[in-house]
Each structure stands twice: as C-alpha cells, then as structure tokens.
Design a protein around this motif. Structure first.
Motif, short mmCIF file in Angstrom:
data_model
loop_
_atom_site.label_atom_id
_atom_site.label_comp_id
_atom_site.label_asym_id
_atom_site.label_seq_id
_atom_site.Cartn_x
_atom_site.Cartn_y
_atom_site.Cartn_z
N GLU A 33 3.58 -17.66 -9.79
CA GLU A 33 2.63 -17.03 -10.70
C GLU A 33 2.34 -15.61 -10.21
N MET A 34 2.29 -14.67 -11.16
CA MET A 34 1.92 -13.31 -10.80
C MET A 34 0.41 -13.27 -10.59
N LYS A 35 -0.01 -12.80 -9.42
CA LYS A 35 -1.42 -12.79 -9.06
C LYS A 35 -2.03 -11.39 -9.03
N ALA A 36 -1.18 -10.36 -8.89
CA ALA A 36 -1.69 -8.99 -8.87
C ALA A 36 -0.62 -8.05 -9.35
N GLN A 37 -1.06 -6.89 -9.83
CA GLN A 37 -0.12 -5.90 -10.36
C GLN A 37 -0.71 -4.52 -10.18
N SER A 38 0.15 -3.60 -9.82
CA SER A 38 -0.22 -2.19 -9.75
C SER A 38 0.71 -1.45 -10.69
N GLY A 39 0.16 -0.66 -11.58
CA GLY A 39 0.95 -0.02 -12.62
C GLY A 39 1.70 1.22 -12.21
N GLY A 40 1.62 1.63 -10.96
CA GLY A 40 2.32 2.84 -10.55
C GLY A 40 1.49 4.07 -10.84
N ARG A 41 2.05 5.21 -10.59
CA ARG A 41 1.34 6.49 -10.68
C ARG A 41 0.83 6.79 -12.09
N ASP A 42 1.59 6.40 -13.11
CA ASP A 42 1.18 6.73 -14.48
C ASP A 42 0.21 5.72 -15.07
N GLY A 43 -0.13 4.66 -14.31
CA GLY A 43 -1.09 3.68 -14.78
C GLY A 43 -0.54 2.71 -15.79
N LYS A 51 0.83 -1.21 0.00
CA LYS A 51 0.00 0.00 0.00
C LYS A 51 0.86 1.26 0.00
N SER A 52 1.87 1.28 0.83
CA SER A 52 2.75 2.45 0.91
C SER A 52 3.45 2.71 -0.42
N LEU A 53 3.99 1.67 -1.01
CA LEU A 53 4.73 1.83 -2.27
C LEU A 53 3.81 2.20 -3.43
N THR A 54 2.68 1.51 -3.54
CA THR A 54 1.78 1.80 -4.66
C THR A 54 1.10 3.16 -4.49
N ASP A 55 0.79 3.54 -3.25
CA ASP A 55 0.22 4.87 -3.02
C ASP A 55 1.21 5.97 -3.42
N ALA A 56 2.51 5.66 -3.31
CA ALA A 56 3.55 6.62 -3.68
C ALA A 56 3.88 6.56 -5.18
N GLY A 57 3.17 5.72 -5.92
CA GLY A 57 3.34 5.67 -7.37
C GLY A 57 4.28 4.60 -7.89
N ALA A 58 4.77 3.72 -7.01
CA ALA A 58 5.67 2.66 -7.45
C ALA A 58 4.89 1.53 -8.13
N GLU A 59 5.50 0.96 -9.16
CA GLU A 59 4.93 -0.23 -9.79
C GLU A 59 5.20 -1.42 -8.88
N ALA A 60 4.21 -2.29 -8.71
CA ALA A 60 4.38 -3.46 -7.85
C ALA A 60 3.71 -4.68 -8.48
N LYS A 61 4.31 -5.83 -8.23
CA LYS A 61 3.77 -7.10 -8.71
C LYS A 61 3.81 -8.09 -7.56
N TYR A 62 2.71 -8.82 -7.40
CA TYR A 62 2.58 -9.81 -6.33
C TYR A 62 2.69 -11.20 -6.94
N TRP A 63 3.66 -11.99 -6.43
CA TRP A 63 3.91 -13.34 -6.91
C TRP A 63 3.60 -14.35 -5.81
N SER A 64 2.90 -15.41 -6.19
CA SER A 64 2.54 -16.47 -5.25
C SER A 64 3.05 -17.81 -5.77
N GLU A 65 3.48 -18.66 -4.85
CA GLU A 65 3.90 -20.01 -5.21
C GLU A 65 2.88 -21.04 -4.75
N GLU A 66 1.68 -20.59 -4.42
CA GLU A 66 0.64 -21.43 -3.87
C GLU A 66 0.33 -22.64 -4.75
N SER A 67 0.37 -22.46 -6.06
CA SER A 67 0.03 -23.55 -7.00
C SER A 67 1.17 -24.55 -7.19
#
Length: 159
Positions: free
Chosen positions: A148-158, A128-144
């Motif tokens: 696998e990438m499960k979520a992505q935030s594109g940063g401030r510019d979308g 939340k802190s990083l994405t609110d500040a405009g950083a691009e973030a990707k969430y990776w899970s090994e559950e399967s």
C-alpha cells in the motif's frame, strides 16, 4: 520524468520482492539495472535470479563486467552508470541514487529492510535528499500484508 518508489520490506525477503518487481518491469518492456553496494549481495541475488523459489525460474540477467553487459535486460552492478541503458533502476543495500537519475528514468525503486535500523535510516536520508532536490517519491509498505502506498511527495512542481 520518473519517480522513486521506496519499498519498506517487513514481510517478504529482498529476493522475493525483487523478483516480483523485476518480473513486472520486464512485462513493461523495461531494461533494469540493479545497483548494490557489495559483490556479495549481487552474487546472492544472481543465484536467486538464476533459480527462483522453485529452482527453475530463470530471469534473464547478467552481472556487470561481462562481455554482454549492454545486452542484458537486467544488469546487476555496483557501478553508478549501468551500460545496459536501463529504463528502471533498483537500489538495494542503500546504494546511492541521484535526483537526476530519478528524473531521467521511467522508475527508480529503493528496496530496504524494515528490520534493519541502519537501512531504514539510509532510506529516510535518501527520501529527504531526493525530495529536497525536487524528485517525486512514493513510499510503499507491506505492513498490512499487501503493498500500500503510505506517503507521496510530488516533487519540485508540486504535481
């Protein structure tokens, strides 16, 4: 501009995942800083990087505070600023990462234990802190059973 990759560890232990990511980072030609919160954790990781799973798989690295810190391809540190001029930062134990670091580095990796509710909460707060500040973030899970990438935030510019 880099991105923060969040790795939710549920199958492999930290040292196994970290070794794999560090090997891939070195193959990219990146210098890496591994930032932890405690000397105990860094001591444990230091031992694992010296020996590896079979006892003879050294990865070139050093602990901060030595005479050759600036030369280390992988530097284990608790400091906010790594003197080895890293291209990549790996955060363990919920070590702090800032949005300007994400922007300045090729990659930031945040590894957290999915079986530790406090670690999961810290990772959520970091996301939340990083994405609110405009950083691009990707969430990776090994559950399967594989990453696998499960979520992505594109940063401030979308992007």
């Amino acid at each position: 501009m880099g991105a923060a990759f969040f790795y939710h560890l549920t199958r492999q232990p930290l040292d196994v995942t970290l070794r794999s990511l560090l090997e891939k980072s070195l193959q990219q030609g990146w210098r890496v800083a591994v930032r932890g919160r405690t000397d105990d954790m860094l001591e444990r990781l230091d031992a694992q990087l010296w020996l590896g799973p079979s006892g003879d798989e050294f990865l070139p690295h050093g602990r901060s505070g030595g005479p050759h810190d600036t030369d280390q391809p992988i530097l284990l540190t608790t400091a906010e600023a790594a003197v080895n001029q890293p291209d990549c930062l790996v955060s363990v134990e919920g070590a702090a990462v800032s949005a300007p670091e994400v922007a300045a580095l090729s990659r930031v990796m945040i590894l957290f234990d999915g079986h530790d509710s406090a670690a999961v909460q810290t990772a959520r707060e970091q996301w939340k802190s990083l994405t609110d500040a405009g950083a691009e973030a990707k969430y990776w899970s090994e559950e399967s059973g594989r990453w696998e990438m499960k979520a992505q935030s594109g940063g401030r510019d979308g992007a």
